[in-house]
Design an enzyme around this catalytic site. Structure first.
Site, PDB file in Angstrom:
ATOM      1  N   LYS A  87     -10.289  -4.497   0.359  1.00 51.06           N
ATOM      2  CA  LYS A  87     -11.541  -4.013   0.643  1.00 51.06           C
ATOM      3  C   LYS A  87     -12.679  -4.185  -0.635  1.00 51.06           C
ATOM      4  O   LYS A  87     -13.711  -4.391  -0.400  1.00 51.06           O
ATOM      5  CB  LYS A  87     -11.460  -2.374   1.047  1.00 51.06           C
ATOM      6  CG  LYS A  87     -10.568  -1.509   0.076  1.00 51.06           C
ATOM      7  CD  LYS A  87     -10.708  -0.204   0.918  1.00 51.06           C
ATOM      8  CE  LYS A  87      -9.866   0.804   0.065  1.00 51.06           C
ATOM      9  NZ  LYS A  87      -8.357   0.480   0.105  1.00 51.06           N
ATOM     10  N   ASN A 131     -15.953   3.058  -3.540  1.00 48.05           N
ATOM     11  CA  ASN A 131     -14.510   3.067  -4.076  1.00 48.05           C
ATOM     12  C   ASN A 131     -14.264   1.839  -4.920  1.00 48.05           C
ATOM     13  O   ASN A 131     -13.491   2.277  -5.993  1.00 48.05           O
ATOM     14  CB  ASN A 131     -13.789   3.102  -2.946  1.00 48.05           C
ATOM     15  CG  ASN A 131     -12.212   3.392  -3.335  1.00 48.05           C
ATOM     16  OD1 ASN A 131     -12.027   4.423  -4.044  1.00 48.05           O
ATOM     17  ND2 ASN A 131     -11.315   2.638  -3.457  1.00 48.05           N
ATOM     18  N   HIS A 177      -0.966   6.290   0.993  1.00 41.48           N
ATOM     19  CA  HIS A 177      -1.491   7.391   0.816  1.00 41.48           C
ATOM     20  C   HIS A 177      -0.907   8.798   1.641  1.00 41.48           C
ATOM     21  O   HIS A 177      -1.914   9.726   2.047  1.00 41.48           O
ATOM     22  CB  HIS A 177      -3.042   7.630   0.736  1.00 41.48           C
ATOM     23  CG  HIS A 177      -3.756   6.660  -0.186  1.00 41.48           C
ATOM     24  ND1 HIS A 177      -3.457   6.430  -1.740  1.00 41.48           N
ATOM     25  CD2 HIS A 177      -4.510   5.562  -0.094  1.00 41.48           C
ATOM     26  CE1 HIS A 177      -4.145   5.850  -2.340  1.00 41.48           C
ATOM     27  NE2 HIS A 177      -4.741   5.001  -1.413  1.00 41.48           N
TER      28      HIS A 177
END
Length: 279
Positions: free
Chosen positions: A114, A137, A183
Site C-alpha cells: 500500500k 499510514n 495484525h
C-alpha cells in the site's frame, strides 16, 4: 467551544489536536507514555490551550462531546472504552480531517504494497500535472497535508488500524490490493481483520472500487461489490489476462486484455508484487 478528548499524542494525535484547536475546540489530550521527547513535541499544543495528561492515571471522568483516537492506540484502551460506554462518538483522526475536505479522496489499503501504491499514484498524478497530496499510514499524517482546492486530490494510505476506527468516512475511489493474515493480535480474528479492510469500500462518496482478486478473501469482496449496480468495480490480477480489468501477464501491463506497458523495463518496480502495485 466543545470539549474533545484526544487519545494518543504521536504524529497523528498531535495533528488532530492542531486541527481541533484551529476549530476552537476545548481539547484534553492523553498519552500513556511519558517521555521528555513527547512532552517537548506537545509543548506548542499546551501553549495554545490544550490540556495534556501523561502516563496511566485512570479514566478521565469529565464530560466530552467527542473522542478522537490515534491508530496506534489499542482498542481495549480504558479511556476509549469509557467514551463508548457513555455513548460519546469516537472518530479516528482521519475521519476528523475527512469531514473538512471537499477534494477528491483516494484510499489505498492492503496487507502488502500500500505504501508503494500510494506513492506511485501520487507520482502519476503529479506527472499528469494534477494537484495532489499523499499521506496517511506511510508517514505524513493526513491532517498535516496541505489544504487543497476542490480540484485537488488526496491519496491516503489506510492501515487496518485506521480503517477499524472509521465510522462514516467514505472515499471517492478505494483500492484494496490484497489480504493476508496480519495484525490478528489487534483485530482478534481473520474475519475481523477482513472486515476492517472492507471498510475502505464504505458507501457514501464511493464511485470506483479497485480490487486485487488474486486471493480468495479479496475475490469474495470483489464479487460482493459487483452486485452494487451503481459502483464501478475494477478487478486487478497478476500472472494472467483479464478481459474486464487490469492485469499483468508475462511482465506486460494490460488494460482489458490490451498490452500498454512492459513492466520489465520499469527497473524501479521489480518483481511480481510491484507489478501488481502498478496495475
Amino acid at each position: 467551544g466543545k470539549p474533545v478528548c484526544v487519545i494518543g499524542l504521536g504524529c497523528s494525535g498531535r495533528a488532530a489536536v492542531e486541527l481541533l484547536l484551529d476549530q476552537g475546540a476545548a481539547v484534553t489530550a492523553i498519552d500513556d507514555a511519558d517521555t521528555p521527547e513527547l512532552r517537548e513535541l506537545a509543548e506548542p499544543l499546551r501553549q495554545r490551550g490544550a490540556e495534556c495528561q501523561w502516563g496511566k492515571h485512570g479514566v478521565l471522568t469529565a464530560h466530552f462531546d467527542l473522542g478522537v483516537v490515534s491508530p496506534g492506540v489499542p482498542l481495549t484502551h480504558p479511556q476509549l472504552a469509557a467514551l463508548r460506554e457513555r455513548g460519546i462518538p469516537v472518530w479516528s483522526e482521519l475521519e476528523l480531517g475527512w469531514r473538512e475536505s471537499d477534494c477528491l479522496a483516494i484510499g489505498i489499503t492492503g496487507t502488502n504494497g500500500k505504501s508503494t501504491t500510494t506513492a506511485l499514484i501520487g507520482h502519476i498524478l503529479e506527472h499528469a500535472r494534477q494537484t495532489v497530496q499523499i499521506g496517511g499510514n506511510l508517514g505524513t499524517p493526513a491532517l498535516s497535508l496541505d489544504a487543497l482546492w476542490a480540484e485537488g486530490t488526496y491519496a491516503i494510505e489506510m492501515s487496518s488500524f485506521q480503517l477499524d476506527l472509521t465510522r462514516n468516512m467514505s472515499f471517492d475511489i478505494a483500492v484494496l490490493l490484497n489480504i493476508a493474515p496480519d495484525h490478528l493480535d489487534r483485530h482478534g480474528s481473520m474475519n475481523a481483520y477482513i472486515a476492517a479492510k472492507r471498510k475502505i469500500f464504505r458507501p457514501g462518496r464511493l464511485k470506483t472500487a479497485v480490487v486485487g482478486i488474486d486471493g480468495p478473501d479479496s475475490l469474495r469482496i470483489y464479487r460482493e461489490l459487483r452486485l452494487q449496480g451503481d459502483l464501478d468495480v475494477v478487478p486487478v490480477a497478476t500472472g494472467r489476462r483479464l478481459l474486464d480489468g487490469i492485469a499483468t501477464n508475462g511482465g506486460l501491463l494490460e488494460d482489458h486484455g490490451q498490452a500498454i506497458c512492459d513492466l520489465e523495463a520499469a527497473t524501479a518496480l521489480p518483481g511480481r508484487h510491484n507489478w501488481q502495485n502498478a496495475a
